[in-house]
Design an enzyme around this catalytic site. Structure first.
Site, PDB file in Angstrom:
ATOM      1  NE  ARG A  86       1.907  -4.862  -1.480  1.00 12.48           N
ATOM      2  CZ  ARG A  86       0.833  -4.905  -0.709  1.00 12.48           C
ATOM      3  NH1 ARG A  86      -0.226  -5.608  -1.089  1.00 12.48           N
ATOM      4  NH2 ARG A  86       0.785  -4.271   0.433  1.00 12.48           N
ATOM      5  CE1 TYR A 216       5.422   0.203  -6.176  1.00 19.13           C
ATOM      6  CE2 TYR A 216       4.187  -1.814  -5.774  1.00 19.13           C
ATOM      7  CZ  TYR A 216       4.942  -0.761  -5.311  1.00 19.13           C
ATOM      8  OH  TYR A 216       5.245  -0.679  -3.974  1.00 19.13           O
ATOM      9  CE  LYS A 225       5.606  -7.080   0.008  1.00 20.05           C
ATOM     10  NZ  LYS A 225       5.902  -7.187   1.439  1.00 20.05           N
ATOM     11  CG  HIS A 245       4.584  -8.944   5.375  1.00 23.51           C
ATOM     12  ND1 HIS A 245       3.525  -8.077   5.361  1.00 23.51           N
ATOM     13  CD2 HIS A 245       5.583  -8.304   4.734  1.00 23.51           C
ATOM     14  CE1 HIS A 245       3.874  -6.963   4.736  1.00 23.51           C
ATOM     15  NE2 HIS A 245       5.117  -7.078   4.357  1.00 23.51           N
ATOM     16  CB  SER A 267       2.467  -2.271   3.503  1.00 26.87           C
ATOM     17  OG  SER A 267       2.256  -3.580   3.074  1.00 26.87           O
ATOM     18  CB  CYS A 269       3.479  -0.329  10.157  1.00 22.03           C
ATOM     19  SG  CYS A 269       1.708  -0.200  10.069  1.00 22.03           S
ATOM     20  CG  ASP A 294       8.900  -6.802   3.161  1.00 21.57           C
ATOM     21  OD1 ASP A 294       8.043  -6.347   3.948  1.00 21.57           O
ATOM     22  OD2 ASP A 294       8.630  -7.121   1.993  1.00 21.57           O
ATOM     23  NE  ARG A 386       7.156   0.847  -1.770  1.00 18.78           N
ATOM     24  CZ  ARG A 386       6.815  -0.152  -0.951  1.00 18.78           C
ATOM     25  NH1 ARG A 386       7.711  -0.985  -0.497  1.00 18.78           N
ATOM     26  NH2 ARG A 386       5.563  -0.291  -0.568  1.00 18.78           N
TER      27      ARG A 386
HETATM   28  C1  OXD Z   1       4.612  -4.077   1.208  1.00 16.64           C
HETATM   29  C2  OXD Z   1       6.010  -3.924   0.794  1.00 16.64           C
HETATM   30  O1  OXD Z   1       3.725  -3.543   0.548  1.00 16.64           O
HETATM   31  O2  OXD Z   1       6.888  -4.430   1.513  1.00 16.64           O
HETATM   32  O3  OXD Z   1       4.385  -4.742   2.223  1.00 16.64           O
HETATM   33  O4  OXD Z   1       6.267  -3.342  -0.266  1.00 16.64           O
HETATM   34 MN    MN Z   2       6.142  -5.699   3.012  1.00 19.74          MN
END
Ligand code: OXD
Ligand code: MN
Length: 603
Positions: A86, A216, A225, A245, A267, A269, A294, A386
């Site tokens: 991102r 991406y 998002k 989130h 993100s 974690c 997510d 991913r």
């Molecule tokens: C993020 C994702 O970046 O879920 O939070 O991809």
């Molecule tokens: Mn996320």
């Protein structure tokens, strides 16, 4: 310049499911007139369409088929190496005033931005196919569900949207039946995938998104998002619900008592790991099920509890580090029917990444498409590579995932990646204190976004890059939501990443996080011991079930659960620095919470 996305010529019967909704047709015609594609492909989300598009994407070299025996139904895509994460610096919130976007967002004037985007989009799809993707976020019968249409010139986007959303006829039907006629318009064009012409723009007042110059996922799957969080949070505030989130998981005791919790982590974690956790042997009979990994959309139910749905239909997770040891359920989910991006390709056309079980392959093609061996200096898989998989692949998918009314939330968990300061777990004193804990969340940065890695940044409720309006107003919305809940969830903060004096993680994490979850359940069910510290209720070592936890000592647990005034002095200062950046928009209640916390430390 080569055309990155040459037009396709679908056979009769494919690409012609044009909806009848006049506003959709008008908008598509407008974008068509501007971008001048060779043809328009109206997606219906069918299997037949997917098979055809997979074939075309292979012919164009956009995806490669993987070994059908090793990873059935799966494909690999390599993005442009300049386009792997991102791009927060180019993510814009275009509200009429800068004040509405607030100091944590990159604001741009809507009229000027539309003019700029129109310039970039003019003729951008010449020689290309323009796909129109109808999709629905949330179970189709949910009062929370939202319809979106994404226009894109990328087949990869279409293939991914089919995994990540409920795509096609179901969305068109929902829009036809909708009372308020609300739908999101998303326009995406790869342009020439040039970072200098990369912009992800949100127009909350218009319920519109325009994304250019990237391929991406996080920038171009506009459902995720962009709609589910940025536009979603704006709509949620206006309409009285929450777009967060957060993962959503179910936890069931051996006696069959079930709770659901929602958890916000920045993100990368370990959200996916937590959402699919397998309890350790000591917790025999306990079961974790996943509602979402997510994003959570939550509304207040008639009984005054908070109810959550997962707006998505699939998981777009970080691959490196995923193994049978770290997350067996994720591994089972990505063994088949998976669209991989930027992992390595082995000589037998399997996929590989750093952290996968077993030995690294002697030779592979890395995420850039170059030869790779274990002696190579470069990583084989990009750290932000991913997988995209349908949630139905998840062996522990919660049975209520399609329930439109959502699942009742017993607890909200906030967490971050912190080497120090934050104990393993603590509980907020009440809703307002919980909002303060969420508002001051901090985490060491990871590879999910471009920029420096490893620095603590404040990431309130893990929404810093995803809140579509002024963060101060977002906090106010949270503060107002508490009193509307007759039965609010308990609020906790966790930190799986605290390090000891030796620089090593003190907590094993993964499945053992069940032990922390169990303490939370004990707390909100009315039992569960704790000591009241200045920061909230912290378990004493004896309050956590650490039976059979190899290498855990009372001293280590004490250290892991400790609240060190000297660390908190610094923490309070940096929290204040963050609050200062919000200036006049900061709600007084949170400033008061900060002062009360400082005063408790001074006692
Ligand atoms: C993020 C994702 O970046 O879920 O939070 O991809
Ligand atoms: Mn996320």
């Amino acid at each position: 310049m080569d055309n990155l996305a040459p037009a396709i010529s679908p056979p009769p019967g494919l690409g012609d499911s044009k909806p009848t909704h006049q506003l959709v047709l008008d908008w598509v015609h407008e974008v068509q007139a501007l971008t001048q594609p060779e043809n328009v492909f109206w997606c219906d989300g069918s299997e037949k369409e997917n098979t055809y598009l997979l074939g075309e994407a292979q012919k164009q070299g956009i995806i490669e088929k993987l070994n059908e025996e090793k990873v059935p139904g799966s494909y690999l895509h390599r993005s442009n190496p300049n386009d792997v994460a991102r791009v927060e610096q180019f993510t814009l919130i275009c509200t009429p005033t800068k004040e509405e976007a607030g100091p944590t967002n990159h604001w741009a004037d809507p009229a000027e931005t539309y003019t700029k985007l129109n310039g970039l989009l003019k003729g951008a799809m010449r020689g290309r196919t323009m796909f129109v993707v109808p999709y629905i976020m949330g179970p189709p019968d949910s009062p929370l569900a939202k319809v979106g249409f994404e226009i894109t010139d990328s087949i990869y986007v279409v293939l991914s949207m089919r995994i990540m959303t409920r795509m096609g006829a179901v969305a068109v039907k929902r829009l036809e039946q909708s009372e308020n006629g609300e739908w999101n318009r998303g326009t995406h064009s790869l342009l020439d995938v040039n970072p200098e012409r990369r912009l992800i723009c949100h127009f909350p007042q218009d319920n519109a998104i325009v994304s250019v110059g990237s391929g991406y996922g996080g920038n171009v799957l506009l459902s995720k998002k962009c709609l589910a969080l940025r536009i979603g949070s704006y709509l949620a505030r206006k309409q009285g619900w929450l777009a967060e989130h957060m993962l959503i998981l179910g936890v069931e005791s051996p006696a069959g008592k079930k709770h659901y919790v929602a958890a916000a982590f920045p993100s990368a974690c370990g959200k996916t790991n937590f959402a699919m956790l397998i309890p350790p042997a000591h917790f025999e009979g306990w079961k974790i099920t996943t509602v979402g990994d997510d994003i959570a959309w939550m509304k207040i139910g008639d009984d005054g509890r908070l109810y959550a749905v997962n707006p998505e239909n699939g998981y777009f997770g970080v691959v490196p580090g995923t193994s049978y040891k770290s997350n067996p359920n994720a591994m089972k989910s990505i063994e088949h029917d998976t669209l991989y991006t930027n992992v390595a390709l082995t000589d037998d056309r399997n996929v590989w990444w750093e952290g996968k079980d077993g030995e690294p392959p002697a030779h592979a093609i890395d995420w850039r498409g170059n030869d790779w061996t274990p002696a190579s200096k470069e990583k084989a898989a990009h750290p932000n590579s991913r997988f995209a998989v349908p949630m139905q692949n998840n062996p522990v998918l919660d049975p209520n995932v399609e329930n439109g009314e959502g699942v009742p939330i017993s607890a909200i968990i906030f967490g971050g990646r912190r080497s120090d300061t934050m104990p393993l777990v603590f509980q907020a004193r009440d809703w307002e204190h919980g909002v303060y804990i969420g508002a001051t969340m901090g985490s060491e940065t990871t590879a999910a976004a471009t920029g420096a890695v490893g620095k603590v940044r404040r990431d309130p409720m893990a929404m810093l890059p995803f809140c579509g309006y002024n963060m101060g107003d977002y906090f106010k919305h949270w503060l107002k939501t508490g009193p509307r809940l007759k039965n609010p969830p308990a609020i906790f903060h966790v930190n799986w990443f605290r390090k000891g004096a030796d620089g090593k993680f003190m907590w094993p994490g993964f499945g053992d996080n069940m032990r922390v979850l169990k303490w939370m359940i004990d707390r909100f069910e009315g039992g569960g011991g704790a000591t009241e510290s200045p920061i909230g209720f912290v378990p004493r070592p004896e309050d956590l079930d650490t039976a059979d936890l190899a290498g855990m000592t009372k001293e280590k647990l004490e250290d892991l659960l400790s609240v060190k005034p000297e660390e908190w002095k610094k923490e309070l200062e940096t929290q204040q620095e963050f609050f200062d950046t919000l200036g006049a928009d900061m709600p007084a209640e949170l400033t008061a919470q900060h002062d009360k916390l400082a005063a408790r430390f001074a006692q």
